[in-house]
Design an enzyme around this catalytic site. Structure first.
Site, short mmCIF file in Angstrom:
data_model
loop_
_atom_site.label_atom_id
_atom_site.label_comp_id
_atom_site.label_asym_id
_atom_site.label_seq_id
_atom_site.Cartn_x
_atom_site.Cartn_y
_atom_site.Cartn_z
N GLY A 10 -1.10 -1.15 -7.57
CA GLY A 10 -2.30 -1.38 -6.76
C GLY A 10 -3.30 -0.27 -6.97
O GLY A 10 -2.93 0.86 -7.33
N GLY A 12 -6.67 -0.35 -5.04
CA GLY A 12 -7.82 -0.56 -4.14
C GLY A 12 -8.23 0.76 -3.52
O GLY A 12 -8.03 1.84 -4.10
N TRP A 14 -7.06 2.36 -0.75
CA TRP A 14 -5.92 3.22 -0.41
C TRP A 14 -5.11 3.54 -1.67
O TRP A 14 -4.66 4.67 -1.88
CB TRP A 14 -5.07 2.52 0.64
CG TRP A 14 -3.93 3.29 1.27
CD1 TRP A 14 -2.72 2.78 1.62
CD2 TRP A 14 -3.90 4.68 1.70
NE1 TRP A 14 -1.93 3.75 2.21
CE2 TRP A 14 -2.64 4.91 2.27
CE3 TRP A 14 -4.81 5.73 1.61
CZ2 TRP A 14 -2.27 6.17 2.78
CZ3 TRP A 14 -4.44 6.99 2.11
CH2 TRP A 14 -3.19 7.18 2.69
N GLY A 15 -4.94 2.54 -2.53
CA GLY A 15 -4.20 2.76 -3.77
C GLY A 15 -4.81 3.88 -4.59
O GLY A 15 -4.10 4.74 -5.14
N PHE A 97 -0.93 -10.67 -1.56
CA PHE A 97 -0.68 -10.83 -3.00
C PHE A 97 0.73 -10.40 -3.43
O PHE A 97 1.09 -10.50 -4.60
CB PHE A 97 -1.70 -10.02 -3.81
CG PHE A 97 -3.13 -10.35 -3.46
CD1 PHE A 97 -3.58 -11.66 -3.47
CD2 PHE A 97 -4.04 -9.34 -3.13
CE1 PHE A 97 -4.91 -11.96 -3.15
CE2 PHE A 97 -5.36 -9.64 -2.82
CZ PHE A 97 -5.79 -10.95 -2.83
N ALA A 153 -8.40 5.76 3.98
CA ALA A 153 -8.34 6.15 2.57
C ALA A 153 -9.41 7.18 2.18
O ALA A 153 -9.11 8.18 1.54
CB ALA A 153 -8.44 4.91 1.69
N LYS A 204 -0.81 -3.01 14.16
CA LYS A 204 -2.01 -2.28 14.62
C LYS A 204 -3.29 -2.90 14.03
O LYS A 204 -4.36 -2.78 14.60
CB LYS A 204 -1.91 -0.78 14.32
CG LYS A 204 -2.02 -0.37 12.87
CD LYS A 204 -3.44 -0.20 12.39
CE LYS A 204 -3.47 -0.04 10.89
NZ LYS A 204 -4.81 -0.25 10.34
N ARG A 240 -11.69 -0.61 8.79
CA ARG A 240 -12.50 -1.75 8.34
C ARG A 240 -12.34 -2.95 9.27
O ARG A 240 -13.29 -3.69 9.52
CB ARG A 240 -12.06 -2.14 6.93
CG ARG A 240 -12.28 -1.04 5.93
CD ARG A 240 -11.57 -1.32 4.62
NE ARG A 240 -10.12 -1.36 4.79
CZ ARG A 240 -9.26 -1.46 3.78
NH1 ARG A 240 -9.71 -1.54 2.53
NH2 ARG A 240 -7.97 -1.48 4.00
N ASN A 241 -11.10 -3.14 9.79
CA ASN A 241 -10.87 -4.28 10.71
C ASN A 241 -11.81 -4.21 11.89
O ASN A 241 -12.42 -5.20 12.30
CB ASN A 241 -9.42 -4.23 11.21
CG ASN A 241 -8.44 -4.65 10.14
OD1 ASN A 241 -8.42 -5.80 9.74
ND2 ASN A 241 -7.64 -3.72 9.66
#
Ligand code: NAI
Ligand code: 13P
EC number: 1.1.1.8
Length: 320
Positions: A10, A12, A14-15, A97, A153, A204, A240-241
């Protein structure tokens, strides 16, 4: 003995932040191979492959712009190539995914490989809830730990101080992962209750959408680790949520539209986790016991009005 090869599955937001840490840490330890593979879901950016950009400019310009990745982190677009020979697998992709990717990886996993999941989400299984780490364990037949915490991140990439929690059924493996990822500003506690740590991380995200709270019936001390209350607070203020949920109210656009508009390819985990949990609650006739989770789902996907949010909580069965 040669050091263990690490593959980050991964790349993204955080990755890429964790790749920055891992790339530095492997150079400082004999335990790990100094070259790290990072599997990248290939895409074109201004006519250039993202993997080529990462391997020449050492920056993930789409998902973590403004941060240089160490040069020993190599972007690999082919998952089979990326995991070849890797003894340590770090899973960090949006949870939707994971199943398909594990199926592709399965025949190519090294013997004695161990894994750690940084993925916050759950899946719906035939018996109810399935943890993402269970999907990885079952599909790849490897030992899997988890890492979850109050970690945004971009803040971790900025080297701002924060803590995180590793949940490891096998404590020795937990400490290998700690050596791989701990830094002076990213402090790791290892606990044995892996499932609780993972559930905190997944649930969460639903709470973040509604900025509420959750309870449970397992060891309450785990909730005091970074993965618990601290992550709830962090995510409800800075994640982001939460940001997309706020825009949902202000603009009346759908969650999918806002995700596409606001996140430039990054993926929300909260709304989808609320849908997975809702299906499980419904199957078990338990929707009334979790009015906050149900309300978040219904607002996100069923057109329920945000102003009814409080009403849902006023009608919690505990109050009757
Ligand atoms: N971003 C953050 O601050 C934090 C994220 N997490 C968790 O880490 C996990 C991964 O999140 P991020 O790294 O932020 O990812 P992200 O939200 O930046 O997701 C985009 C990534 O998904 C990839 N992607 C798109 N379509 C795909 C497909 N069909 N198959 C495979 N990959 C595809 C993109 O190429 C990109 O790498 C999530 O479960 C998230 O909850 C955990 C802590 C902090
Ligand atoms: O997991 C996170 C913070 O711990 C990131 O949350 P968001 O996905 O809402 O940004």
């Amino acid at each position: 003995m040669p050091g263990k090869k690490v593959c980050i599955v991964g790349s993204g937001n955080w990755g890429s932040a964790i790749a920055k840490i891992i790339g530095h840490n492997v150079k400082a330890s004999n335990r790990f191979d100094p070259m790290v593979n990072m599997w990248v879901y290939e895409e074109m950016i201004d006519g250039k492959k993202l993997t080529e950009i990462i391997n020449t400019e050492h920056e993930n310009v789409k998902y973590l712009p403004g941060h240089k990745l160490p040069k020993n982190v190599v972007a690999v677009p082919d998952i089979i190539e990326a995991v070849k020979g890797a003894k340590i697998l770090v899973f960090v992709i949006p949870h939707q995914f994971i199943g398909k990717l594990c199926d592709q990886m399965k025949p190519h996993i090294a013997e004695e490989a161990i894994g750690i999941s940084l993925i916050k989400g759950i899946d719906e299984g035939p018996e109810g809830l399935t943890l993402i780490s269970d999907i990885i364990r079952e599909k790849l037949q490897i030992e899997v730990s988890v890492l979850m915490g109050a970690n945004i991140a971009s803040e971790v990439a900025d080297e701002k101080f924060c803590e995180t929690t590793i949940g490891a059924r096998n404590e020795a493996n937990g400490h290998i992962f700690k050596e791989l990822m701990q830094t002076p500003n990213f402090r790791i506690a290892v606990v044995r209750e892996s499932d609780t740590v993972e559930l905190c991380g997944a649930l969460k995200n639903i709470v973040a959408v509604g900025a509420g709270f959750c309870d449970g019936s397992v060891s309450s001390t785990t909730f005091l680790e970074s993965c618990g209350v601290a992550d709830l607070i962090t995510t409800c203020y800075g994640g982001r949520n939460r940001k997309v949920a706020e825009a949902f109210v202000r603009t009346s656009k759908s969650i999918a539209e806002l995700e596409a508009e606001m996140l430039n390819g990054q993926k929300l985990q909260g709304p989808q986790t609320s849908a997975e949990v809702y299906k499980i609650l419904k199957k078990r006739d338990m929707v009334n016991k979790f009015p906050l989770f149900a309300a978040v789902y219904q607002i996100c996907f069923e057109g329920r009005q945000v102003k009814e949010f409080i009403t849902c909580l006023q009608n919690h069965p505990e109050h009757f």
